[in-house]
Motif scaffolding. Structure first.
Motif, PDB file in Angstrom:
ATOM      1  N   LEU A  35      14.154   3.072 -13.995  1.00  0.00           N
ATOM      2  CA  LEU A  35      14.442   1.834 -14.711  1.00  0.00           C
ATOM      3  C   LEU A  35      14.432   0.685 -13.707  1.00  0.00           C
ATOM      4  O   LEU A  35      15.139   0.727 -12.700  1.00  0.00           O
ATOM      5  N   VAL A  36      13.620  -0.336 -13.986  1.00  0.00           N
ATOM      6  CA  VAL A  36      13.547  -1.510 -13.116  1.00  0.00           C
ATOM      7  C   VAL A  36      14.273  -2.657 -13.819  1.00  0.00           C
ATOM      8  O   VAL A  36      13.836  -3.127 -14.873  1.00  0.00           O
ATOM      9  N   ALA A  37      15.396  -3.096 -13.262  1.00  0.00           N
ATOM     10  CA  ALA A  37      16.127  -4.244 -13.816  1.00  0.00           C
ATOM     11  C   ALA A  37      15.452  -5.503 -13.298  1.00  0.00           C
ATOM     12  O   ALA A  37      15.474  -5.794 -12.096  1.00  0.00           O
ATOM     13  N   TYR A  38      14.851  -6.248 -14.224  1.00  0.00           N
ATOM     14  CA  TYR A  38      13.962  -7.346 -13.812  1.00  0.00           C
ATOM     15  C   TYR A  38      14.426  -8.666 -14.399  1.00  0.00           C
ATOM     16  O   TYR A  38      14.517  -8.823 -15.618  1.00  0.00           O
ATOM     17  N   ASP A  39      14.726  -9.632 -13.508  1.00  0.00           N
ATOM     18  CA  ASP A  39      15.154 -10.951 -13.979  1.00  0.00           C
ATOM     19  C   ASP A  39      14.189 -12.048 -13.554  1.00  0.00           C
ATOM     20  O   ASP A  39      14.463 -13.227 -13.769  1.00  0.00           O
ATOM     21  N   VAL A  52      10.503  -1.323 -17.402  1.00  0.00           N
ATOM     22  CA  VAL A  52      10.975  -2.595 -16.849  1.00  0.00           C
ATOM     23  C   VAL A  52      11.875  -3.257 -17.897  1.00  0.00           C
ATOM     24  O   VAL A  52      11.449  -3.508 -19.023  1.00  0.00           O
ATOM     25  N   LEU A  53      13.109  -3.539 -17.505  1.00  0.00           N
ATOM     26  CA  LEU A  53      14.101  -4.080 -18.427  1.00  0.00           C
ATOM     27  C   LEU A  53      14.524  -5.481 -18.015  1.00  0.00           C
ATOM     28  O   LEU A  53      14.882  -5.713 -16.860  1.00  0.00           O
ATOM     29  N   SER A  54      14.478  -6.404 -18.972  1.00  0.00           N
ATOM     30  CA  SER A  54      15.079  -7.720 -18.764  1.00  0.00           C
ATOM     31  C   SER A  54      16.250  -7.866 -19.724  1.00  0.00           C
ATOM     32  O   SER A  54      16.186  -7.381 -20.859  1.00  0.00           O
ATOM     33  N   VAL A  55      17.281  -8.542 -19.262  1.00  0.00           N
ATOM     34  CA  VAL A  55      18.464  -8.767 -20.098  1.00  0.00           C
ATOM     35  C   VAL A  55      18.589 -10.265 -20.370  1.00  0.00           C
ATOM     36  O   VAL A  55      18.648 -11.061 -19.440  1.00  0.00           O
ATOM     37  N   GLY A  56      18.583 -10.645 -21.638  1.00  0.00           N
ATOM     38  CA  GLY A  56      18.704 -12.061 -21.977  1.00  0.00           C
ATOM     39  C   GLY A  56      18.149 -12.337 -23.353  1.00  0.00           C
ATOM     40  O   GLY A  56      17.848 -11.411 -24.121  1.00  0.00           O
ATOM     41  N   THR A  72      12.865 -14.822 -25.585  1.00  0.00           N
ATOM     42  CA  THR A  72      12.097 -16.071 -25.557  1.00  0.00           C
ATOM     43  C   THR A  72      10.674 -15.776 -25.110  1.00  0.00           C
ATOM     44  O   THR A  72      10.389 -14.720 -24.534  1.00  0.00           O
ATOM     45  N   ASP A  73       9.792 -16.752 -25.355  1.00  0.00           N
ATOM     46  CA  ASP A  73       8.406 -16.587 -24.900  1.00  0.00           C
ATOM     47  C   ASP A  73       8.359 -16.439 -23.379  1.00  0.00           C
ATOM     48  O   ASP A  73       7.578 -15.646 -22.847  1.00  0.00           O
ATOM     49  N   GLU A  74       9.185 -17.229 -22.711  1.00  0.00           N
ATOM     50  CA  GLU A  74       9.206 -17.162 -21.249  1.00  0.00           C
ATOM     51  C   GLU A  74       9.654 -15.776 -20.769  1.00  0.00           C
ATOM     52  O   GLU A  74       9.080 -15.207 -19.843  1.00  0.00           O
ATOM     53  N   GLY A  75      10.684 -15.251 -21.419  1.00  0.00           N
ATOM     54  CA  GLY A  75      11.163 -13.926 -21.038  1.00  0.00           C
ATOM     55  C   GLY A  75      10.122 -12.850 -21.285  1.00  0.00           C
ATOM     56  O   GLY A  75       9.929 -11.949 -20.450  1.00  0.00           O
ATOM     57  N   ARG A  76       9.443 -12.945 -22.429  1.00  0.00           N
ATOM     58  CA  ARG A  76       8.389 -11.968 -22.735  1.00  0.00           C
ATOM     59  C   ARG A  76       7.237 -12.065 -21.732  1.00  0.00           C
ATOM     60  O   ARG A  76       6.684 -11.051 -21.307  1.00  0.00           O
ATOM     61  N   LYS A  77       6.856 -13.295 -21.388  1.00  0.00           N
ATOM     62  CA  LYS A  77       5.754 -13.473 -20.427  1.00  0.00           C
ATOM     63  C   LYS A  77       6.124 -12.903 -19.054  1.00  0.00           C
ATOM     64  O   LYS A  77       5.313 -12.270 -18.387  1.00  0.00           O
ATOM     65  N   ARG A  78       7.372 -13.122 -18.669  1.00  0.00           N
ATOM     66  CA  ARG A  78       7.826 -12.613 -17.373  1.00  0.00           C
ATOM     67  C   ARG A  78       7.735 -11.094 -17.329  1.00  0.00           C
ATOM     68  O   ARG A  78       7.275 -10.498 -16.352  1.00  0.00           O
ATOM     69  N   LEU A  79       8.152 -10.478 -18.407  1.00  0.00           N
ATOM     70  CA  LEU A  79       8.070  -9.018 -18.478  1.00  0.00           C
ATOM     71  C   LEU A  79       6.622  -8.538 -18.468  1.00  0.00           C
ATOM     72  O   LEU A  79       6.287  -7.548 -17.807  1.00  0.00           O
ATOM     73  N   LEU A 129      13.294  -5.911 -23.614  1.00  0.00           N
ATOM     74  CA  LEU A 129      14.085  -7.125 -23.451  1.00  0.00           C
ATOM     75  C   LEU A 129      15.302  -7.013 -24.367  1.00  0.00           C
ATOM     76  O   LEU A 129      15.172  -6.903 -25.585  1.00  0.00           O
ATOM     77  N   VAL A 130      16.487  -7.011 -23.769  1.00  0.00           N
ATOM     78  CA  VAL A 130      17.710  -6.745 -24.523  1.00  0.00           C
ATOM     79  C   VAL A 130      18.713  -7.871 -24.275  1.00  0.00           C
ATOM     80  O   VAL A 130      18.975  -8.215 -23.115  1.00  0.00           O
TER      81      VAL A 130
END
Length: 284
Positions: free
Chosen positions: A168-172, A197-201, A204-211, A229-230
């Protein structure tokens, strides 16, 4: 890739896990293992000037006896350190590792790591040392010092080893998280592993693009990865994900992208290292 990893062993119960995880890493990367045991200055000290601790009028014989005991403690510490290294080397060689070297050093652990990390690809260390307070789940002070200062990835082992299949990669999106993804993409250590790859937040479009950028980086390196994205608090979401889905390794940056780097490692990182029962690979 320098094809060498540093493994730090002491007399704690984590040393066996350090060796087993180092063997797992070396087995997948063909890296050599360099085992270190570092004697602190107080442990390694031989005879010292004790005159300041002797009250006026104390006998010379007492001073000589104290000096002799100090020398004996120093010699015993050396013998114990060598025994710890010998046991660790034997464990690694019984696992099939051929290229293992040992170094017994006197001085400061951090200075030793700084001196030798340049020639290494990764540092492997136990979550807690001999003096850790297990009841309060305190982390070892040396761990935080090394995480704060080391320039290479730090593999913090859990108390017991288990083969690693799911990562699991915690990715911010922070610098250290991007370093982690780039390292995974380029390193054969992760070849064939199940990577999420997991993002927490907020979603948003920005969050999805980052992932998606992170996923594409991993794909370019030959890895298949899923993303998630959770919403929620990072510490809670990551812990729940690790436990509920049976991940074997957590990879994350030591500092979040929204935090100013301080004299302590990031609070999310600290909580994950403290509470997760799996190894954690940290990037600065």
């Amino acid at each position: 890739m320098t094809d060498k990893i540093i493994a730090l062993v002491d007399g704690s119960i984590y040393s066996k896990s350090v060796c087993e995880n180092a063997a797992w890493i070396a087995g997948r990367t063909d890296a050599a293992i360099e085992l270190f045991h570092v004697l602190g200055r107080r442990e390694a000290a031989g005879a010292s000037d004790l005159s300041g601790s002797i009250a006026l009028g104390a006998r010379t014989a007492l001073l000589e006896e104290l000096s002799s005991l100090d020398e004996q403690r120093g010699r015993l510490a050396q013998k114990r350190g060598r025994a710890i290294l010998d046991d660790a080397e034997a464990l690694l060689k019984s696992s099939g590792m051929e290229t293992v070297t040992t170094r017994l050093r006197n001085g400061d652990l951090l200075e030793t790591v700084s001196e030798f990390e340049t020639g290494a690809d990764m540092i492997v260390i136990g979550k807690r040392g001999e003096a850790a307070d297990f009841a309060k789940l305190h982390l070892g002070s040396n761990l935080e010092r090394i995480v704060r200062a080391a320039k290479k990835p730090i593999f913090v082992v859990a108390r017991a080893f288990r083969p690693i299949k799911r990562v699991l990669v915690a990715y911010d999106g922070g610098v250290s998280a991007m370093k982690a993804v780039d390292h995974i993409a380029r390193n054969r250590l992760f070849s064939g592993l199940d990577i999420t790859v997991l993002s927490v937040g907020q979603d948003t479009d920005e969050g999805r693009k980052r992932l998606e950028d992170a996923r594409l980086t991993l794909t370019a390196g030959g890895h298949e990865a899923t993303t998630d994205l959770v919403p929620g608090q990072p510490e809670t979401v990551i812990s729940k994900k690790v436990e509920s889905e049976g991940f074997d390794l957590l990879v994350m940056g030591a500092y979040g992208h929204s935090r100013v780097r301080s004299l302590i490692i990031g609070s999310t990182t600290t909580e994950m290292v403290r509470s997760c029962k799996i190894p954690i690979l940290l990037f600065r």
